[in-house]
Design a protein around this motif. Structure first.
Motif, PDB file in Angstrom:
ATOM      1  N   LEU A 197       0.813  -1.176   0.112  1.00 55.09           N
ATOM      2  CA  LEU A 197       0.001   0.161  -0.006  1.00 55.09           C
ATOM      3  C   LEU A 197       1.046   1.165   0.051  1.00 55.09           C
ATOM      4  O   LEU A 197       1.809   1.269   0.495  1.00 55.09           O
ATOM      5  N   ARG A 198       0.293   2.309  -0.663  1.00 50.41           N
ATOM      6  CA  ARG A 198       1.048   3.610  -0.496  1.00 50.41           C
ATOM      7  C   ARG A 198       1.047   4.102   0.854  1.00 50.41           C
ATOM      8  O   ARG A 198       0.334   3.895   1.688  1.00 50.41           O
ATOM      9  N   VAL A 199       2.369   4.739   1.126  1.00 53.56           N
ATOM     10  CA  VAL A 199       2.329   5.088   2.673  1.00 53.56           C
ATOM     11  C   VAL A 199       1.568   5.968   3.038  1.00 53.56           C
ATOM     12  O   VAL A 199       1.352   6.208   4.345  1.00 53.56           O
ATOM     13  N   SER A 200       0.789   6.706   2.279  1.00 54.39           N
ATOM     14  CA  SER A 200       0.173   7.723   2.621  1.00 54.39           C
ATOM     15  C   SER A 200      -1.489   6.909   2.715  1.00 54.39           C
ATOM     16  O   SER A 200      -2.421   7.724   3.371  1.00 54.39           O
ATOM     17  N   MET A 201      -1.691   5.803   2.566  1.00 55.51           N
ATOM     18  CA  MET A 201      -2.860   5.307   2.974  1.00 55.51           C
ATOM     19  C   MET A 201      -3.052   4.222   4.231  1.00 55.51           C
ATOM     20  O   MET A 201      -1.900   3.887   4.507  1.00 55.51           O
ATOM     21  N   HIS A 202      -4.193   4.425   4.618  1.00 48.64           N
ATOM     22  CA  HIS A 202      -4.461   3.703   6.054  1.00 48.64           C
ATOM     23  C   HIS A 202      -4.903   2.178   5.219  1.00 48.64           C
ATOM     24  O   HIS A 202      -5.588   2.402   4.616  1.00 48.64           O
ATOM     25  N   PRO A 203      -4.474   1.186   5.838  1.00 44.74           N
ATOM     26  CA  PRO A 203      -4.831  -0.222   5.298  1.00 44.74           C
ATOM     27  C   PRO A 203      -6.223  -0.459   5.541  1.00 44.74           C
ATOM     28  O   PRO A 203      -6.993  -1.277   4.847  1.00 44.74           O
ATOM     29  N   HIS A 204      -7.079   0.033   6.636  1.00 44.45           N
ATOM     30  CA  HIS A 204      -8.437   0.008   6.955  1.00 44.45           C
ATOM     31  C   HIS A 204      -9.231   0.314   5.573  1.00 44.45           C
ATOM     32  O   HIS A 204      -9.099   1.418   5.183  1.00 44.45           O
ATOM     33  N   GLY A 205     -10.220  -0.388   5.207  1.00 46.75           N
ATOM     34  CA  GLY A 205     -11.152  -0.035   4.085  1.00 46.75           C
ATOM     35  C   GLY A 205     -10.661  -0.345   2.882  1.00 46.75           C
ATOM     36  O   GLY A 205     -11.300   0.194   2.010  1.00 46.75           O
ATOM     37  N   THR A 206      -9.465  -0.747   2.630  1.00 43.43           N
ATOM     38  CA  THR A 206      -8.877  -1.283   1.567  1.00 43.43           C
ATOM     39  C   THR A 206      -9.196  -2.787   1.026  1.00 43.43           C
ATOM     40  O   THR A 206     -10.225  -2.959   0.497  1.00 43.43           O
ATOM     41  N   TRP A 207      -8.363  -3.380   1.028  1.00 37.72           N
ATOM     42  CA  TRP A 207      -8.222  -4.846   0.714  1.00 37.72           C
ATOM     43  C   TRP A 207      -9.286  -5.811   1.337  1.00 37.72           C
ATOM     44  O   TRP A 207      -9.799  -6.724   0.854  1.00 37.72           O
ATOM     45  N   GLY A 208      -9.472  -5.259   2.728  1.00 40.17           N
ATOM     46  CA  GLY A 208     -10.661  -5.621   3.486  1.00 40.17           C
ATOM     47  C   GLY A 208     -12.051  -5.940   2.824  1.00 40.17           C
ATOM     48  O   GLY A 208     -12.694  -6.724   3.186  1.00 40.17           O
TER      49      GLY A 208
END
Length: 460
Positions: free
Chosen positions: A157-168
Protein backbone atom coordinates in the motif's frame (compact mmCIF):
# COMPACT_ATOMS: atom_id res chain seq x y z
CA UNK A 1 3.70 15.19 -19.13
CA UNK A 2 2.17 14.10 -22.38
CA UNK A 3 -0.96 11.98 -22.09
CA UNK A 4 -0.68 8.70 -23.95
CA UNK A 5 -3.97 7.18 -25.08
CA UNK A 6 -4.12 3.43 -24.61
CA UNK A 7 -7.41 2.19 -26.04
CA UNK A 8 -8.86 -1.07 -24.73
CA UNK A 9 -9.94 -2.91 -27.83
CA UNK A 10 -11.36 -5.93 -26.04
CA UNK A 11 -11.76 -7.23 -22.51
CA UNK A 12 -8.56 -9.07 -21.58
CA UNK A 13 -8.70 -12.59 -20.15
CA UNK A 14 -9.12 -13.14 -16.43
CA UNK A 15 -5.66 -13.70 -14.91
CA UNK A 16 -4.75 -17.25 -14.00
CA UNK A 17 -4.42 -16.51 -10.29
CA UNK A 18 -7.99 -15.18 -10.15
CA UNK A 19 -9.38 -18.16 -12.07
CA UNK A 20 -7.64 -20.43 -9.61
CA UNK A 21 -8.99 -18.43 -6.68
CA UNK A 22 -12.54 -18.59 -7.98
CA UNK A 23 -12.36 -22.37 -8.30
CA UNK A 24 -10.67 -22.73 -4.91
CA UNK A 25 -13.24 -20.57 -3.13
CA UNK A 26 -16.19 -22.27 -4.82
CA UNK A 27 -14.96 -25.79 -4.09
CA UNK A 28 -13.81 -25.15 -0.51
CA UNK A 29 -15.68 -27.17 2.12
CA UNK A 30 -15.45 -27.03 5.87
CA UNK A 31 -13.81 -30.45 5.80
CA UNK A 32 -10.96 -29.00 3.73
CA UNK A 33 -9.93 -26.64 6.50
CA UNK A 34 -7.08 -27.89 8.69
CA UNK A 35 -7.82 -28.16 12.40
CA UNK A 36 -5.55 -25.21 13.19
CA UNK A 37 -7.43 -22.95 10.78
CA UNK A 38 -10.80 -23.98 12.22
CA UNK A 39 -9.66 -23.36 15.80
CA UNK A 40 -8.19 -19.98 14.90
CA UNK A 41 -11.25 -18.90 12.91
CA UNK A 42 -13.52 -19.59 15.88
CA UNK A 43 -11.23 -17.47 18.06
CA UNK A 44 -11.20 -14.67 15.47
CA UNK A 45 -15.01 -14.67 15.31
CA UNK A 46 -15.22 -14.57 19.12
CA UNK A 47 -12.54 -11.88 19.37
CA UNK A 48 -14.30 -9.68 16.81
CA UNK A 49 -17.64 -10.04 18.61
CA UNK A 50 -15.98 -9.02 21.88
CA UNK A 51 -14.22 -6.02 20.32
CA UNK A 52 -17.50 -4.93 18.71
CA UNK A 53 -19.53 -5.29 21.91
CA UNK A 54 -17.04 -3.27 23.95
CA UNK A 55 -16.59 -0.64 21.23
CA UNK A 56 -20.35 -0.28 20.95
CA UNK A 57 -20.45 1.29 24.41
CA UNK A 58 -18.65 4.44 23.27
CA UNK A 59 -20.80 7.56 23.01
CA UNK A 60 -20.16 7.95 19.27
CA UNK A 61 -21.17 4.40 18.44
CA UNK A 62 -24.30 4.50 20.58
CA UNK A 63 -25.31 7.71 18.83
CA UNK A 64 -24.49 6.13 15.47
CA UNK A 65 -26.77 3.18 16.22
CA UNK A 66 -29.72 5.51 16.77
CA UNK A 67 -29.04 7.44 13.59
CA UNK A 68 -28.57 4.30 11.48
CA UNK A 69 -31.88 2.87 12.62
CA UNK A 70 -33.53 6.14 11.61
CA UNK A 71 -31.77 6.50 8.26
CA UNK A 72 -30.81 3.01 7.04
CA UNK A 73 -33.64 1.19 8.75
CA UNK A 74 -34.57 -1.44 11.28
CA UNK A 75 -34.38 -5.15 10.55
CA UNK A 76 -33.45 -8.53 12.02
CA UNK A 77 -29.67 -8.09 12.29
CA UNK A 78 -28.06 -7.40 15.69
CA UNK A 79 -26.11 -4.21 16.20
CA UNK A 80 -23.83 -6.02 18.61
CA UNK A 81 -23.65 -4.46 22.05
CA UNK A 82 -26.24 -1.78 21.26
CA UNK A 83 -29.21 -4.01 22.15
CA UNK A 84 -31.07 -3.21 18.94
CA UNK A 85 -31.53 -4.84 15.54
CA UNK A 86 -31.27 -3.12 12.20
CA UNK A 87 -31.09 -3.63 8.47
CA UNK A 88 -28.24 -5.57 6.91
CA UNK A 89 -26.54 -2.34 5.84
CA UNK A 90 -26.90 -0.79 9.29
CA UNK A 91 -25.56 -3.87 11.09
CA UNK A 92 -22.56 -4.27 8.80
CA UNK A 93 -21.56 -0.62 9.08
CA UNK A 94 -22.17 -0.39 12.82
CA UNK A 95 -20.46 -3.63 13.79
CA UNK A 96 -17.39 -3.00 11.65
CA UNK A 97 -17.09 0.50 13.08
CA UNK A 98 -17.60 -0.53 16.70
CA UNK A 99 -15.02 -3.30 16.31
CA UNK A 100 -12.22 -0.83 15.63
CA UNK A 101 -13.14 1.80 18.24
CA UNK A 102 -10.92 0.40 21.00
CA UNK A 103 -7.94 -0.81 18.95
CA UNK A 104 -8.42 -4.36 20.23
CA UNK A 105 -9.34 -6.19 17.02
CA UNK A 106 -6.99 -8.90 15.78
CA UNK A 107 -4.64 -8.52 12.83
CA UNK A 108 -2.15 -10.15 10.51
CA UNK A 109 1.45 -8.98 10.55
CA UNK A 110 2.20 -10.38 7.10
CA UNK A 111 -0.73 -8.56 5.50
CA UNK A 112 0.02 -5.43 7.55
CA UNK A 113 -3.61 -4.94 8.46
CA UNK A 114 -6.69 -6.27 10.22
CA UNK A 115 -8.52 -8.80 8.04
CA UNK A 116 -10.89 -10.17 10.69
CA UNK A 117 -12.92 -7.06 11.49
CA UNK A 118 -13.34 -6.43 7.75
CA UNK A 119 -14.95 -9.85 7.24
CA UNK A 120 -16.74 -11.04 10.37
CA UNK A 121 -19.52 -8.39 10.56
CA UNK A 122 -20.50 -8.89 6.90
CA UNK A 123 -20.30 -12.66 7.27
CA UNK A 124 -22.56 -12.60 10.34
CA UNK A 125 -25.18 -10.65 8.41
CA UNK A 126 -24.94 -12.84 5.29
CA UNK A 127 -25.01 -16.04 7.35
CA UNK A 128 -28.17 -14.90 9.11
CA UNK A 129 -29.82 -14.10 5.79
CA UNK A 130 -28.80 -17.44 4.31
CA UNK A 131 -29.80 -19.56 7.32
CA UNK A 132 -26.21 -20.83 7.46
CA UNK A 133 -24.72 -23.40 9.79
CA UNK A 134 -21.75 -22.85 12.06
CA UNK A 135 -19.56 -24.70 9.58
CA UNK A 136 -20.75 -22.43 6.79
CA UNK A 137 -19.81 -19.36 8.80
CA UNK A 138 -16.38 -20.69 9.73
CA UNK A 139 -15.62 -21.57 6.10
CA UNK A 140 -16.73 -18.18 4.78
CA UNK A 141 -14.78 -16.20 7.39
CA UNK A 142 -11.60 -18.22 6.82
CA UNK A 143 -11.97 -17.72 3.06
CA UNK A 144 -12.68 -13.98 3.22
CA UNK A 145 -9.81 -13.51 5.64
CA UNK A 146 -7.53 -15.45 3.30
CA UNK A 147 -8.18 -13.43 0.16
CA UNK A 148 -7.95 -10.08 1.92
CA UNK A 149 -4.77 -10.95 3.78
CA UNK A 150 -3.11 -12.32 0.65
CA UNK A 151 -3.79 -9.10 -1.24
CA UNK A 152 -2.11 -7.27 1.63
CA UNK A 153 0.86 -9.62 1.31
CA UNK A 154 0.98 -9.45 -2.49
CA UNK A 155 1.04 -5.64 -2.66
CA UNK A 156 2.54 -2.67 -0.89
CA UNK A 157 0.00 0.00 0.00
CA UNK A 158 1.08 3.57 -0.59
CA UNK A 159 2.55 4.99 2.61
CA UNK A 160 -0.13 7.70 2.64
CA UNK A 161 -2.89 5.06 2.76
CA UNK A 162 -4.42 3.55 5.88
CA UNK A 163 -4.95 -0.22 5.39
CA UNK A 164 -8.46 -0.17 6.90
CA UNK A 165 -11.15 -0.01 4.25
CA UNK A 166 -8.93 -1.19 1.39
CA UNK A 167 -8.35 -4.87 0.58
CA UNK A 168 -10.59 -5.89 3.47
CA UNK A 169 -13.53 -4.91 1.25
CA UNK A 170 -12.61 -7.77 -1.08
CA UNK A 171 -12.41 -10.16 1.86
CA UNK A 172 -15.91 -9.19 2.96
CA UNK A 173 -17.26 -9.57 -0.57
CA UNK A 174 -15.80 -13.07 -0.98
CA UNK A 175 -17.15 -14.23 2.39
CA UNK A 176 -20.62 -12.95 1.50
CA UNK A 177 -20.46 -14.54 -1.97
CA UNK A 178 -19.48 -17.88 -0.46
CA UNK A 179 -22.41 -17.78 1.97
CA UNK A 180 -24.73 -17.06 -0.95
CA UNK A 181 -23.59 -20.12 -2.91
CA UNK A 182 -21.79 -18.13 -5.62
CA UNK A 183 -20.33 -19.84 -8.65
CA UNK A 184 -16.58 -19.70 -9.25
CA UNK A 185 -17.15 -17.05 -11.90
CA UNK A 186 -19.26 -14.96 -9.53
CA UNK A 187 -16.58 -15.10 -6.87
CA UNK A 188 -14.02 -13.78 -9.35
CA UNK A 189 -16.44 -11.06 -10.36
CA UNK A 190 -17.02 -10.19 -6.70
CA UNK A 191 -13.28 -9.73 -6.19
CA UNK A 192 -12.98 -7.48 -9.21
CA UNK A 193 -16.08 -5.41 -8.42
CA UNK A 194 -15.00 -5.01 -4.78
CA UNK A 195 -11.52 -3.93 -5.82
CA UNK A 196 -12.97 -0.75 -7.32
CA UNK A 197 -15.03 0.05 -4.22
CA UNK A 198 -12.34 0.26 -1.53
CA UNK A 199 -11.98 3.59 0.27
CA UNK A 200 -9.36 6.25 -0.38
CA UNK A 201 -8.19 6.06 3.21
CA UNK A 202 -5.70 8.52 4.67
CA UNK A 203 -3.03 7.46 7.11
CA UNK A 204 -3.12 10.88 8.72
CA UNK A 205 -6.55 10.21 10.21
CA UNK A 206 -4.99 7.91 12.80
CA UNK A 207 -2.08 10.28 13.45
CA UNK A 208 -4.42 13.23 14.01
CA UNK A 209 -7.00 11.25 15.96
CA UNK A 210 -9.60 11.62 13.22
CA UNK A 211 -12.25 9.16 14.37
CA UNK A 212 -13.69 8.78 10.88
CA UNK A 213 -10.90 6.22 10.66
CA UNK A 214 -12.97 3.92 12.89
CA UNK A 215 -15.66 3.76 10.22
CA UNK A 216 -13.36 2.43 7.48
CA UNK A 217 -13.86 -1.23 8.41
CA UNK A 218 -17.57 -0.61 8.81
CA UNK A 219 -17.84 0.61 5.25
CA UNK A 220 -15.82 -2.36 4.01
CA UNK A 221 -18.39 -4.71 5.54
CA UNK A 222 -21.32 -2.73 4.20
CA UNK A 223 -19.76 -2.57 0.73
CA UNK A 224 -19.00 -6.30 0.86
CA UNK A 225 -22.72 -6.98 1.19
CA UNK A 226 -23.52 -4.57 -1.65
CA UNK A 227 -20.96 -6.20 -3.92
CA UNK A 228 -22.87 -9.45 -3.86
CA UNK A 229 -26.09 -7.64 -4.74
CA UNK A 230 -24.30 -6.03 -7.68
CA UNK A 231 -22.78 -9.27 -8.93
CA UNK A 232 -26.00 -11.24 -8.49
CA UNK A 233 -27.78 -8.52 -10.45
CA UNK A 234 -25.32 -8.86 -13.31
CA UNK A 235 -22.84 -6.03 -12.72
CA UNK A 236 -19.22 -6.68 -13.67
CA UNK A 237 -15.77 -5.39 -12.87
CA UNK A 238 -12.67 -5.18 -15.00
CA UNK A 239 -10.86 -8.41 -15.89
CA UNK A 240 -8.10 -7.87 -13.32
CA UNK A 241 -9.45 -5.17 -11.06
CA UNK A 242 -7.47 -6.46 -8.10
CA UNK A 243 -4.21 -6.29 -10.03
CA UNK A 244 -4.94 -2.80 -11.33
CA UNK A 245 -5.96 -1.29 -8.01
CA UNK A 246 -3.30 -3.01 -5.91
CA UNK A 247 -0.59 -2.72 -8.52
CA UNK A 248 -1.03 0.83 -9.75
CA UNK A 249 -3.60 2.86 -7.75
CA UNK A 250 -3.85 2.20 -4.00
CA UNK A 251 -0.69 0.11 -3.93
CA UNK A 252 2.26 -1.02 -6.00
CA UNK A 253 4.70 -3.93 -6.26
CA UNK A 254 1.83 -6.30 -7.13
CA UNK A 255 3.03 -9.92 -6.93
CA UNK A 256 0.15 -12.16 -8.03
CA UNK A 257 2.13 -15.34 -7.32
CA UNK A 258 1.58 -14.60 -3.61
CA UNK A 259 -2.16 -15.07 -4.14
CA UNK A 260 -1.75 -18.77 -4.85
CA UNK A 261 1.46 -19.70 -3.02
CA UNK A 262 0.65 -22.74 -0.83
CA UNK A 263 -3.04 -22.04 -1.40
CA UNK A 264 -5.12 -24.43 0.66
CA UNK A 265 -2.22 -25.51 2.87
CA UNK A 266 -1.04 -22.21 4.39
CA UNK A 267 -3.92 -20.37 6.00
CA UNK A 268 -3.38 -16.72 6.89
CA UNK A 269 -5.96 -16.83 9.67
CA UNK A 270 -3.74 -19.41 11.39
CA UNK A 271 -0.87 -16.87 11.26
CA UNK A 272 -2.82 -13.99 12.82
CA UNK A 273 -2.14 -12.08 16.01
CA UNK A 274 -4.40 -11.08 18.88
CA UNK A 275 -4.08 -7.88 20.89
CA UNK A 276 -4.14 -7.34 24.63
CA UNK A 277 -2.85 -3.75 24.72
CA UNK A 278 -5.76 -1.44 23.83
CA UNK A 279 -3.77 0.72 21.45
CA UNK A 280 -2.07 0.77 18.06
CA UNK A 281 0.04 -2.31 17.49
CA UNK A 282 3.02 -0.14 16.61
CA UNK A 283 3.19 0.63 20.34
CA UNK A 284 3.16 -3.00 21.42
CA UNK A 285 6.86 -3.77 21.10
CA UNK A 286 7.76 -0.90 23.42
CA UNK A 287 4.98 -1.86 25.85
CA UNK A 288 6.17 -5.47 25.86
CA UNK A 289 9.72 -4.30 26.58
CA UNK A 290 8.37 -2.04 29.34
CA UNK A 291 6.53 -5.05 30.81
CA UNK A 292 9.85 -6.86 31.08
CA UNK A 293 11.23 -3.94 33.07
CA UNK A 294 8.25 -3.57 35.40
CA UNK A 295 8.06 -7.33 35.82
CA UNK A 296 11.59 -7.38 37.23
CA UNK A 297 11.68 -4.04 39.06
CA UNK A 298 9.18 -1.98 41.02
CA UNK A 299 8.98 1.27 39.03
CA UNK A 300 7.05 4.13 40.63
CA UNK A 301 5.93 6.64 37.98
CA UNK A 302 7.05 9.60 40.10
CA UNK A 303 10.55 8.13 40.27
CA UNK A 304 10.93 8.12 36.48
CA UNK A 305 13.16 10.87 35.13
CA UNK A 306 13.05 9.84 31.48
CA UNK A 307 11.98 7.01 29.18
CA UNK A 308 13.80 6.47 25.88
CA UNK A 309 12.32 4.30 23.16
CA UNK A 310 14.24 3.25 20.07
CA UNK A 311 12.06 1.48 17.55
CA UNK A 312 11.12 1.08 13.87
CA UNK A 313 9.90 3.90 11.66
CA UNK A 314 6.14 3.41 11.91
CA UNK A 315 6.22 3.26 15.71
CA UNK A 316 8.64 6.20 15.88
CA UNK A 317 6.07 8.23 13.95
CA UNK A 318 3.68 7.99 16.92
CA UNK A 319 5.69 10.48 18.98
CA UNK A 320 3.10 13.09 20.06
CA UNK A 321 3.02 13.37 23.89
CA UNK A 322 -0.24 15.38 24.04
CA UNK A 323 -3.12 13.47 22.39
CA UNK A 324 -6.40 15.35 22.23
CA UNK A 325 -8.80 12.39 22.20
CA UNK A 326 -8.92 8.65 22.82
CA UNK A 327 -7.94 7.63 19.30
CA UNK A 328 -4.97 10.01 19.29
CA UNK A 329 -3.94 8.60 22.67
CA UNK A 330 -3.98 5.07 21.26
CA UNK A 331 -1.66 6.28 18.49
CA UNK A 332 0.72 8.04 20.89
CA UNK A 333 3.68 6.00 22.05
CA UNK A 334 4.62 8.50 24.81
CA UNK A 335 1.08 8.46 26.18
CA UNK A 336 0.87 4.65 25.94
CA UNK A 337 4.11 4.29 27.91
CA UNK A 338 3.05 6.86 30.50
CA UNK A 339 -0.48 5.58 31.09
CA UNK A 340 0.83 2.02 31.37
CA UNK A 341 3.32 3.06 34.04
CA UNK A 342 0.67 4.98 35.98
CA UNK A 343 -2.24 2.55 35.59
CA UNK A 344 -0.34 -0.74 35.43
CA UNK A 345 -1.50 -1.83 31.96
CA UNK A 346 -2.64 -0.48 28.58
CA UNK A 347 -6.27 -1.29 29.28
CA UNK A 348 -9.35 0.27 27.71
CA UNK A 349 -9.75 2.65 30.67
CA UNK A 350 -6.09 3.68 30.46
CA UNK A 351 -6.95 5.69 27.32
CA UNK A 352 -10.25 7.21 28.38
CA UNK A 353 -10.74 10.87 29.32
CA UNK A 354 -9.95 10.51 33.06
CA UNK A 355 -6.58 8.97 32.18
CA UNK A 356 -5.90 11.64 29.56
CA UNK A 357 -6.66 14.32 32.17
CA UNK A 358 -4.44 12.69 34.79
CA UNK A 359 -1.64 15.16 35.52
CA UNK A 360 0.79 12.35 36.35
CA UNK A 361 0.24 10.71 32.95
CA UNK A 362 0.53 13.99 31.07
CA UNK A 363 3.74 14.97 32.84
CA UNK A 364 5.29 11.55 32.34
CA UNK A 365 4.33 11.40 28.64
CA UNK A 366 6.38 14.56 28.09
CA UNK A 367 9.40 12.75 29.51
CA UNK A 368 9.20 9.95 26.94
CA UNK A 369 11.58 10.29 24.00
CA UNK A 370 10.89 8.25 20.84
CA UNK A 371 13.50 7.69 18.13
CA UNK A 372 13.72 5.62 14.98
CA UNK A 373 16.51 3.07 14.81
CA UNK A 374 17.11 2.35 11.14
CA UNK A 375 18.50 -1.07 12.00
CA UNK A 376 15.17 -1.96 13.62
CA UNK A 377 13.25 -0.54 10.66
CA UNK A 378 15.28 -2.84 8.41
CA UNK A 379 13.86 -5.84 10.28
CA UNK A 380 10.33 -5.10 9.04
CA UNK A 381 7.93 -6.71 8.35
CA UNK A 382 9.00 -9.96 9.97
CA UNK A 383 10.07 -8.30 13.23
CA UNK A 384 8.66 -5.24 14.96
CA UNK A 385 11.21 -4.36 17.58
CA UNK A 386 11.83 -1.83 20.32
CA UNK A 387 14.40 -1.03 22.98
CA UNK A 388 13.28 0.80 26.12
CA UNK A 389 15.45 2.51 28.72
CA UNK A 390 13.91 3.88 31.91
CA UNK A 391 16.12 6.34 33.77
CA UNK A 392 15.15 6.90 37.40
CA UNK A 393 15.63 10.13 39.31
CA UNK A 394 18.38 8.51 41.39
CA UNK A 395 20.38 7.85 38.21
CA UNK A 396 19.69 4.12 37.89
CA UNK A 397 18.72 2.84 34.44
CA UNK A 398 16.54 -0.14 33.53
CA UNK A 399 16.72 -1.58 30.02
CA UNK A 400 14.81 -4.14 27.96
CA UNK A 401 14.22 -4.98 24.31
CA UNK A 402 11.93 -7.11 22.26
CA UNK A 403 11.87 -8.20 18.64
CA UNK A 404 8.54 -10.01 18.66
CA UNK A 405 5.23 -8.70 19.93
CA UNK A 406 3.27 -10.80 22.36
CA UNK A 407 0.39 -12.35 20.46
CA UNK A 408 2.30 -12.72 17.19
CA UNK A 409 2.71 -16.06 15.44
CA UNK A 410 6.17 -16.42 16.98
CA UNK A 411 4.95 -15.66 20.53
CA UNK A 412 1.21 -16.32 20.54
CA UNK A 413 -1.22 -15.86 23.36
CA UNK A 414 -2.66 -19.12 24.57
CA UNK A 415 -6.29 -19.91 23.93
CA UNK A 416 -7.08 -19.29 27.60
CA UNK A 417 -5.58 -15.78 27.39
CA UNK A 418 -7.69 -14.96 24.35
CA UNK A 419 -10.80 -16.25 26.07
CA UNK A 420 -9.94 -14.20 29.17
CA UNK A 421 -9.85 -11.12 26.93
CA UNK A 422 -13.26 -12.10 25.50
CA UNK A 423 -14.79 -12.27 28.98
CA UNK A 424 -13.11 -9.04 30.11
CA UNK A 425 -14.69 -7.18 27.19
CA UNK A 426 -18.12 -8.83 27.11
CA UNK A 427 -18.97 -9.30 30.79
CA UNK A 428 -19.48 -5.55 31.41
CA UNK A 429 -21.80 -5.48 28.38
CA UNK A 430 -23.89 -8.60 28.93
CA UNK A 431 -23.12 -9.95 32.37
CA UNK A 432 -21.08 -13.02 33.30
CA UNK A 433 -23.70 -15.67 32.48
CA UNK A 434 -24.49 -14.39 28.98
CA UNK A 435 -20.83 -13.73 28.19
CA UNK A 436 -19.93 -17.28 29.19
CA UNK A 437 -22.81 -18.69 27.14
CA UNK A 438 -21.66 -16.77 24.07
CA UNK A 439 -18.08 -17.94 24.55
CA UNK A 440 -19.33 -21.54 24.74
CA UNK A 441 -21.33 -21.04 21.54
CA UNK A 442 -18.21 -19.79 19.75
CA UNK A 443 -16.13 -22.69 21.08
CA UNK A 444 -18.58 -25.20 19.62
CA UNK A 445 -19.53 -23.23 16.51
CA UNK A 446 -18.79 -26.09 14.11
CA UNK A 447 -21.53 -28.18 15.74
CA UNK A 448 -24.26 -25.55 15.27
CA UNK A 449 -26.93 -26.59 12.77
CA UNK A 450 -28.11 -22.97 12.82
CA UNK A 451 -26.99 -19.66 14.28
CA UNK A 452 -30.19 -18.37 15.87
CA UNK A 453 -28.87 -18.94 19.40
CA UNK A 454 -25.79 -16.83 18.74
CA UNK A 455 -27.82 -14.05 17.13
CA UNK A 456 -30.16 -14.05 20.11
CA UNK A 457 -27.23 -13.70 22.50
CA UNK A 458 -25.49 -10.86 20.63
CA UNK A 459 -28.76 -8.96 20.15
CA UNK A 460 -29.51 -8.60 23.86
Amino acid sequence: MRIVAEPVLRRPPTPDWAVRWGAFAHDLRFEDLPEEAVARTKLVIADCIAAIAAGAQESETLALAERLLASVGIGPHPLIGARVRGSAAAAALFNGTAGTMLELDEGNQYARGHPGIHVVPAALVAAQRAGATGRDLITAVALGYEVGARIGIASKLRVSMHPHGTWGTIGAAVAVAKLNGATAEQIVEAMNVASSLGLTTSRRTMLEGGTVRNSFAGFSNQIGLTVWDLVAAGFTGEADGVGTVYGTIAAEDWRPDEMTAELGTRWEIARNYFKRHACCRYNHAALDALAKITGESDVAPDDVERVEVDTYVWAAQLASPEPHNMLAAKFSLPFSIATTLVHGAATVDAFREPARNDARVSALAKRVVVREDEALTARLPVERAARVRVTLRDGHTLDAETYTNRGDTEDPYGEAEIEDKFLELTTPVWGARQAQALLCACRTLETAAGLDDIYALIAR
